[in-house]
Design a protein around this motif. Structure first.
Motif, PDB file in Angstrom:
ATOM      1  N   SER A 153      -5.943  -9.539  -4.053  1.00 24.53           N
ATOM      2  CA  SER A 153      -6.116  -8.505  -3.028  1.00 24.53           C
ATOM      3  C   SER A 153      -7.147  -7.456  -3.430  1.00 24.53           C
ATOM      4  O   SER A 153      -7.318  -6.464  -2.723  1.00 24.53           O
ATOM      5  N   SER A 154      -7.830  -7.645  -4.558  1.00 22.43           N
ATOM      6  CA  SER A 154      -8.888  -6.697  -4.955  1.00 22.43           C
ATOM      7  C   SER A 154      -9.941  -6.661  -3.847  1.00 22.43           C
ATOM      8  O   SER A 154     -10.211  -7.679  -3.206  1.00 22.43           O
ATOM      9  N   ASP A 155     -10.555  -5.478  -3.643  1.00 20.95           N
ATOM     10  CA  ASP A 155     -11.546  -5.371  -2.546  1.00 20.95           C
ATOM     11  C   ASP A 155     -12.750  -6.274  -2.809  1.00 20.95           C
ATOM     12  O   ASP A 155     -13.195  -7.008  -1.949  1.00 20.95           O
ATOM     13  N   ILE A 156     -13.297  -6.171  -4.028  1.00 17.87           N
ATOM     14  CA  ILE A 156     -14.477  -6.985  -4.366  1.00 17.87           C
ATOM     15  C   ILE A 156     -14.182  -7.716  -5.672  1.00 17.87           C
ATOM     16  O   ILE A 156     -13.807  -7.088  -6.662  1.00 17.87           O
ATOM     17  N   LYS A 172      -4.868  -4.276  -7.387  1.00 18.18           N
ATOM     18  CA  LYS A 172      -5.834  -4.381  -6.281  1.00 18.18           C
ATOM     19  C   LYS A 172      -6.851  -3.256  -6.384  1.00 18.18           C
ATOM     20  O   LYS A 172      -6.849  -2.330  -5.575  1.00 18.18           O
ATOM     21  N   THR A 230     -10.778  -1.569  -6.494  1.00 19.37           N
ATOM     22  CA  THR A 230     -11.949  -1.729  -5.621  1.00 19.37           C
ATOM     23  C   THR A 230     -12.803  -2.882  -6.162  1.00 19.37           C
ATOM     24  O   THR A 230     -13.293  -3.706  -5.406  1.00 19.37           O
ATOM     25  N   ILE A 231     -12.975  -2.900  -7.488  1.00 19.67           N
ATOM     26  CA  ILE A 231     -13.815  -3.957  -8.082  1.00 19.67           C
ATOM     27  C   ILE A 231     -13.055  -4.648  -9.209  1.00 19.67           C
ATOM     28  O   ILE A 231     -12.512  -3.979 -10.106  1.00 19.67           O
ATOM     29  N   TYR A 232     -13.010  -5.969  -9.170  1.00 20.85           N
ATOM     30  CA  TYR A 232     -12.385  -6.763 -10.238  1.00 20.85           C
ATOM     31  C   TYR A 232     -13.447  -7.719 -10.782  1.00 20.85           C
ATOM     32  O   TYR A 232     -13.993  -8.538 -10.043  1.00 20.85           O
ATOM     33  N   SER A 290       0.839  -1.211   0.000  1.00 21.14           N
ATOM     34  CA  SER A 290       0.000   0.000   0.000  1.00 21.14           C
ATOM     35  C   SER A 290       0.865   1.248   0.000  1.00 21.14           C
ATOM     36  O   SER A 290       1.882   1.304   0.696  1.00 21.14           O
ATOM     37  N   ASP A 336      -9.476   1.788 -10.507  1.00 22.23           N
ATOM     38  CA  ASP A 336     -10.396   1.466  -9.416  1.00 22.23           C
ATOM     39  C   ASP A 336     -11.257   0.263  -9.772  1.00 22.23           C
ATOM     40  O   ASP A 336     -11.694  -0.489  -8.921  1.00 22.23           O
ATOM     41  N   ASP A 362     -16.238 -12.719  -4.418  1.00 18.80           N
ATOM     42  CA  ASP A 362     -17.232 -12.283  -3.432  1.00 18.80           C
ATOM     43  C   ASP A 362     -18.632 -12.468  -4.005  1.00 18.80           C
ATOM     44  O   ASP A 362     -19.588 -12.750  -3.300  1.00 18.80           O
TER      45      ASP A 362
END
Ligand SMILES: Cc1cc2nc3c(=O)[nH]c(=O)nc-3n(C[C@H](O)[C@H](O)[C@H](O)COP(=O)(O)OP(=O)(O)OC[C@H]3O[C@@H](n4cnc5c(N)ncnc54)[C@H](O)[C@@H]3O)c2cc1C
Length: 346
Positions: free
Chosen positions: A295-298, A274, A276-278, A174, A219, A315
């Motif tokens: 490691s993507s958020d969603i 990484k 937010t959305i993949y 990060s 993103d 997810d």
């Protein structure tokens, strides 16, 4: 240089601040973020080493991103990267100042430079790390990297030599937060470099004319795999990506097919991302692909095969033909539905 007998004379964490044409590369900001953690855990200072020409503003930027000290080598011979000049200046600085840990980005420059420096100062180097930790017992750095095609993760320790050196994969750590009120010290290195030391001459730097894909900054990534069946399938994914303000990613299978350029490839031998959305469309979820996007958020997976491994990391998952699901998803987004509702509709 023999094995270092007195390890305690080596102190502090160094980050090589990679600059190209006067701009600090994003991976160096990521390394400052990671370096700060390592410095805190080893009770030491976070330092940057910056080589270039007219470096004043860059040095300030590095302090704002958390460097306590910036060692600067400012010289016309260092304006552009050359292996000879950079290796000499950094190796001299390591001999002189004795850092305990040296981190470089695993970029083309970092991968060229780090092994030269490690050989010159006779120490250990772990390439392309994806995780760094400090051993709570002896404070040595545990350097973890994928090995054997990503099938095992190897954790490597540099026992008796200093500094402990790693190149770190861009996009994994990060970024440090910027705070312009931070204070730090800029230290000019005494450079012993003559024109004859540099055997390469940079004649011209040509930037790729093709559209640059900024996967690491995106993103939203809408990625396509072999399940697209044809190159044209990426046009559909581009429409979805445009709607969501994102960019198009790809599996290696599609790059190998020649459907899309390698700059879009996500994974172990592509870019690590990484967002937010993949959204993975028609991607089976091979370990080498997962390694670059887990490691993507969603993570949203669209795949015909309910037992595809991509669903293990997703997810949200939709079992179906992407050529039916993606248009429905776009329709629902056009109607103003939020993503989760759009997924339900699709
Ligand atoms: C050393 C090494 C490094 C590698 N590096 C990378 C890397 O960086 N990145 C990478 O991606 N791979 C990499 N690979 C390759 C990796 O092992 C896989 O071969 C690759 O990821 C598979 O790509 P894919 O999922 O697109 O294709 P496939 O595995 O063929 O999967 C296609 C999927 O699409 C589904 N599908 C088919 N039709 C449709 C449809 N109409 N709608 C919905 N779903 C459909 C299928 O069910 C299937 O799950 C590497 C391999 C090695 C050995």
């Amino acid at each position: 240089m023999p094995i270092v007998k007195d390890l305690s004379s080596y102190k502090n964490v160094w980050v090589f601040a990679e600059q190209r044409q006067g701009k600090i590369m994003p991976v160096s900001i990521e390394l400052l973020g990671e370096g700060r953690k390592l410095a805190t855990e080893t009770g030491s200072e976070l330092c940057a080493i910056l080589l270039g020409y007219n470096t004043e503003d860059m040095a300030k930027e590095l302090i704002a991103y958390g460097a306590d000290k910036v060692y600067v080598a400012d010289n016309a011979l260092l304006e552009n990267f050359t292996t000879d000049a950079y290796t000499k200046v950094i190796s001299d600085a390591i001999y002189e100042v004795k850092p305990e840990i040296v981190l470089m980005g695993a970029t083309h420059i970092g991968r060229d430079l780090a092994p030269r420096v490690a050989a010159r100062v006779d120490t250990g180097l772990t390439a392309d790390c994806t995780q760094l930790e400090i051993d709570p017992e002896d404070k040595k750095i545990l350097q973890t990297r994928p090995a054997f095609g990503g099938n095992i993760m190897a954790t490597i320790v540099c026992q008796g030599h200093r500094p402990q050196m790693s190149t770190v994969r861009p996009g994994v750590m990060s970024k440090a937060e910027m705070d312009e009120s931070r204070k730090g010290e800029v230290i000019a290195l005494d450079i012993k470099l003559a024109k004859e030391d540099v055997r390469t001459e940079v004649v011209e730097i040509v930037k790729e004319a093709k559209e640059l894909v900024s996967l690491t900054d995106a993103d939203v990534i809408v990625a396509g795999g072999k399940g697209l069946g044809k190159a044209e399938g990426f046009e559909l994914l581009k429409q979805l990506a445009d709607k969501m303000g994102g960019v198009v990613g790809a599996s290696r299978a599609t790059v190998d097919e020649g459907w899309i350029d390698h700059s879009h490839q996500v994974g172990q031998t592509g870019t690590t991302v990484k967002p937010t959305i993949y959204i993975a469309c028609g991607i089976s979820g091979a370990i080498q692909h997962i390694a670059g996007m887990q490691s993507s958020d969603i993570i949203i997976a669209i795949n015909k095969n309910a037992s595809a491994p991509i669903f293990d990391v997703a997810d949200y998952g939709i079992v179906g033909d992407l050529y039916e699901v993606v248009p429905k998803l776009m329709e629902a987004l056009d109607k103003g539905e939020d993503l989760v509702n759009a997924l339900k509709t699709a």
